[in-house]
Design an enzyme around this catalytic site. Structure first.
Site, PDB file in Angstrom:
ATOM      1  N   CYS A  39     -20.363  -8.348   6.455  1.00 28.54           N
ATOM      2  CA  CYS A  39     -20.116  -9.368   5.426  1.00 28.54           C
ATOM      3  C   CYS A  39     -20.184 -10.777   6.024  1.00 28.54           C
ATOM      4  O   CYS A  39     -19.447 -11.104   6.958  1.00 28.54           O
ATOM      5  CB  CYS A  39     -18.747  -9.147   4.788  1.00 28.54           C
ATOM      6  SG  CYS A  39     -18.335 -10.399   3.541  1.00 28.54           S
TER       7      CYS A  39
ATOM      8  N   CYS B 110     -22.986  -5.300   2.140  1.00 31.21           N
ATOM      9  CA  CYS B 110     -21.981  -4.244   2.292  1.00 31.21           C
ATOM     10  C   CYS B 110     -22.474  -2.925   1.718  1.00 31.21           C
ATOM     11  O   CYS B 110     -22.218  -1.855   2.285  1.00 31.21           O
ATOM     12  CB  CYS B 110     -20.663  -4.666   1.642  1.00 31.21           C
ATOM     13  SG  CYS B 110     -20.764  -5.052  -0.120  1.00 31.21           S
TER      14      CYS B 110
ATOM     15  N   CYS C 181     -23.474   0.671   4.302  1.00 33.80           N
ATOM     16  CA  CYS C 181     -22.552   1.812   4.249  1.00 33.80           C
ATOM     17  C   CYS C 181     -23.232   3.085   4.758  1.00 33.80           C
ATOM     18  O   CYS C 181     -24.246   3.515   4.199  1.00 33.80           O
ATOM     19  CB  CYS C 181     -22.040   2.024   2.824  1.00 33.80           C
ATOM     20  SG  CYS C 181     -20.883   3.411   2.691  1.00 33.80           S
TER      21      CYS C 181
ATOM     22  N   CYS D 193     -16.643   8.054   1.477  1.00 40.61           N
ATOM     23  CA  CYS D 193     -16.226   6.971   2.364  1.00 40.61           C
ATOM     24  C   CYS D 193     -15.648   7.536   3.667  1.00 40.61           C
ATOM     25  O   CYS D 193     -14.777   8.414   3.639  1.00 40.61           O
ATOM     26  CB  CYS D 193     -15.198   6.096   1.657  1.00 40.61           C
ATOM     27  SG  CYS D 193     -14.533   4.762   2.675  1.00 40.61           S
TER      28      CYS D 193
ATOM     29  N   ASP E 100       0.827  -1.206   0.000  1.00 39.40           N
ATOM     30  CA  ASP E 100       0.000   0.000   0.000  1.00 39.40           C
ATOM     31  C   ASP E 100       0.861   1.256   0.000  1.00 39.40           C
ATOM     32  O   ASP E 100       0.554   2.245   0.664  1.00 39.40           O
ATOM     33  CB  ASP E 100      -0.916  -0.009   1.235  1.00 39.40           C
ATOM     34  CG  ASP E 100      -1.990   1.061   1.178  1.00 39.40           C
ATOM     35  OD1 ASP E 100      -2.348   1.476   0.064  1.00 39.40           O
ATOM     36  OD2 ASP E 100      -2.479   1.470   2.249  1.00 39.40           O
TER      37      ASP E 100
END
Length: 349
Positions: free
Chosen positions: A245, A191, A195, A211, A131
């Site tokens: 999930c 999912c 949110c 987000c 990342d």
């Protein structure tokens, strides 16, 4: 090589090829829609993310790895975490960020894996990533059999859910690619439905600008006013799409002690964290991924959470904590503190 990886704490490794051209149209469309928000580096590198051999000339294969980070928790840990979100005075830090900075942990262990390989086959060209560079990590993970891309855009694994980190080693010799696995989400949209801000705008399409993880970590300026009430008590990241999930009932506990939660980031009152000076923030976040946002954004995020808590129930301690920061040197902090005080008054019946 798989045994070496397990010895180093990795849950699984795989191999992907370097032709990711099929992913380029989706990447370009995502950028064209502005879904990357202020993450200018996403646009700067563009399709280079989908071209490993351009990023690291000579790359012939990519070794991918995943490492579980979930702390050992009792059965029903997802419900426990959802329940935390209902305690409006408690600060919520994303599960992955409660321990040591994964960038450092994975990078060091990927380098050790590379050294083990070199000890067997001789020196070779390579670079390790976690990342930290223009790399299509999810695409590479999916192509190398680590799992499939869920509708929330994260990688899902039948034996490990999604509570793991990803890393890569770009190597200059060819390896046979690992077989891909099928999508097992079926018709589930849990999912997307959960949110808080509606950031998953379509299956496999995330608008980062909405987000909470982006807003609390990547976003540098003022948080959009219309999104602040939706953030609740989340001050660093958001796990909702993973908590709901069904596949995460198979999430595995971390092997390494590095990801054990620090007490400062679990079960703490918002007011306690809001009172940290910059020196205290730096001390508590040493070796933590949280340090990267800095003290100013830390206070910005907590001010929003305090305002949301006040909207649920008036609290003299919270109000006093906010008022104590009204003259903070940062205009950004001041603006969010004022909002927190004003919005709570406006919502009082």
């Amino acid at each position: 090589m798989r045994q070496w990886a397990r010895d180093l704490g990795f849950s699984q490794i795989g191999v992907a090829g370097v032709d990711l051209s099929a992913a380029e149209p989706g990447l370009l469309a995502w950028l064209a829609n502005g879904f990357h928000g202020q993450m200018a580096y996403m646009e700067t590198h563009g399709v280079r993310r989908a071209r490993p051999a351009e990023l690291v000339p000579g790359t012939a294969s990519v070794i991918t790895a995943r490492m579980d980070y979930l702390a050992a928790t009792p059965e029903g840990w997802q419900a426990i975490e959802f329940e935390r979100l209902q305690r409006s005075r408690e600060a919520i830090v994303s599960l992955y960020a409660r321990g040591r900075d994964y960038h450092k942990v994975l990078r060091a262990r990927l380098q050790k894996l590379s050294e083990r390989i070199a000890g067997e086959i001789g020196p070779f060209g390579h670079r390790v990533f976690t990342d930290s560079a223009p790399v299509l990590e999810v695409e590479l993970a999916a192509r190398s059999g680590q799992g499939w891309r869920g509708r929330h855009t994260l990688v899902l694994n039948r034996e490990g859910g999604s509570m793991f980190f990803l890393g890569e080693v770009y190597v200059d010799f060819a390896l046979p690619p690992t077989e891909r696995v099928a999508d097992h989400c079926g018709s589930c949209t849990a999912c997307m439905d959960v949110c808080p801000t509606g950031a998953i705008v379509a299956p496999y399409r995330l608008d980062a600008r909405r987000c909470i993880s982006y807003l609390t970590i990547e976003h540098a300026g003022a948080i959009p006013v219309e999104l602040r009430p939706l953030m609740g008590n989340r001050i660093y990241g958001c796990d909702d799409c993973q908590l709901v999930c069904p596949w995460n009932k198979f999430a595995q506990p971390a092997v390494l002690p590095d990801f054990a939660p620090r007490g400062a980031f679990v079960g703490q009152p918002l007011t306690a964290l809001f009172a940290w000076s910059e020196d205290e923030f730096l001390r508590h976040t040493e070796g933590s991924p949280i340090r990267r946002i800095g003290h100013e954004r830390w206070l910005r995020n907590i001010a929003v959470a305090l305002g949301n808590a006040l909207c649920k129930a008036d609290d003299a301690q919270i109000r006093a904590a906010l008022q104590a920061r009204l003259d903070h040197p940062s205009a950004l902090v001041q603006e969010h503190v004022r909002w927190a005080l004003e919005v709570s008054l406006a919502r009082k019946p």
